[in-house]
Design an enzyme around this catalytic site. Structure first.
Site, PDB file in Angstrom:
ATOM      1  CB  VAL A  32      -0.971   0.047   1.199  1.00  0.00           C
ATOM      2  CG1 VAL A  32      -1.990  -1.064   1.118  1.00  0.00           C
ATOM      3  CG2 VAL A  32      -0.209   0.019   2.522  1.00  0.00           C
TER       4      VAL A  32
ATOM      5  CE  LYS B 145       9.158  -3.542   6.096  1.00  0.00           C
ATOM      6  NZ  LYS B 145       8.433  -3.196   4.866  1.00  0.00           N
TER       7      LYS B 145
ATOM      8  CB  THR C  55      10.345 -10.464   3.433  1.00  0.00           C
ATOM      9  OG1 THR C  55       9.151  -9.830   2.960  1.00  0.00           O
ATOM     10  CG2 THR C  55      10.192 -10.790   4.905  1.00  0.00           C
TER      11      THR C  55
ATOM     12  CG  ASP D 280      11.165  -2.328   2.687  1.00  0.00           C
ATOM     13  OD1 ASP D 280      10.291  -1.764   2.019  1.00  0.00           O
ATOM     14  OD2 ASP D 280      11.132  -3.541   2.965  1.00  0.00           O
TER      15      ASP D 280
ATOM     16  N   GLY E 292       5.961  -1.065   9.668  1.00  0.00           N
ATOM     17  CA  GLY E 292       5.456  -2.424   9.768  1.00  0.00           C
ATOM     18  C   GLY E 292       5.661  -3.211   8.486  1.00  0.00           C
ATOM     19  CB  ALA E 293       6.366  -6.511   7.637  1.00  0.00           C
TER      20      ALA E 293
END
Length: 234
Positions: free
Chosen positions: A13, A37, A41, A54, A116-117
């Site tokens: 998103v 973070k 992944t 990221d 977040g993940a």
């Protein structure tokens, strides 16, 4: 100073875009900011080099030097849910380690932005006993929610906000990412804000990450919630 999480209603998103943008625009006000973070992944291979998207974006667009070792604790090659990506490499995610790092970083910077993940219920262990939401609650930090503007976002966003509210987690604001300017997108935004009137920012749909970084949100109610001109975070 106010430290916070950036969480999403789903995967892809735009959490990394928003985290990087908030980092960059808070830094531009002279505030010491670092992103963190805990788990990333999906190793990327490009031009013969391997990297993680990221943390690379953080380093590329930061206006201040960042300590690479402090950007994340776990990096797994498979682009999958953290619990499964860790399982594939025979590892386990230690949430105590994550919380210790969050506590440490809060002592050395003005603003810590934890990304977040996936969504808030993404599991962090193979047994499904610990989710990202549990870590957020343990950290006692508020959140900024990132969501889409397209069809389906009302349900995903309302569910996320309702859960956060039920767990007593403060929502600082909402970022609507990928706005096309269509009547439906605008109505989706208005409908969500009608039920959950929070500070917010809208980011238009851009094809390139660099274009997002050029987009200013300093005049939005969300940024106003995060920043005061005397450099104090509220």
């Amino acid at each position: 100073m106010q430290h916070f999480w950036v969480v999403g209603t789903d995967t892809d998103v735009g959490k990394t875009c928003v985290t990087t943008l908030l980092m960059r625009q808070l830094q531009s006000q002279g505030i010491r900011v670092t992103p963190y973070k805990p788990v990333q992944t999906g190793e990327v291979f490009e031009n013969g080099q391997a990297y993680y998207y990221d943390s690379t974006m953080y380093e590329t667009y930061s206006l201040q030097p960042l300590e690479r070792a402090s950007l994340n604790d776990y990096s797994f090659k498979e682009p999958a849910s953290p619990h499964f990506a860790a399982q594939l490499e025979g590892q386990q995610i230690d949430t105590k380690r994550i919380l210790q790092q969050i506590n440490r970083l809060q002592q050395v910077v003005d603003v810590l932005i934890c990304e977040g993940a996936g969504g808030i219920f993404v599991p962090l262990d193979a047994n499904g006993e610990i989710t990202l939401l549990d870590v957020i609650m343990e950290s006692q930090l508020p959140v900024v929610v990132v969501t889409r503007t397209k069809l389906g976002t009302i349900n995903h966003t309302m569910l996320t906000l309702e859960v956060l509210q039920s767990r007593g987690i403060e929502v600082l604001g909402i970022v609507f990412n990928g706005d096309t300017g269509s009547a439906m997108d605008r109505n989706n935004i208005e409908t969500i804000l009608q039920y959950h009137p929070k500070p917010y920012a809208i980011i238009p749909q851009y094809k390139e990450f660099s274009k997002v970084m050029d987009h200013s949100i300093t005049n939005t109610s969300l940024f106003g919630r995060l920043y005061q001109h005397d450099t104090k975070i509220i």
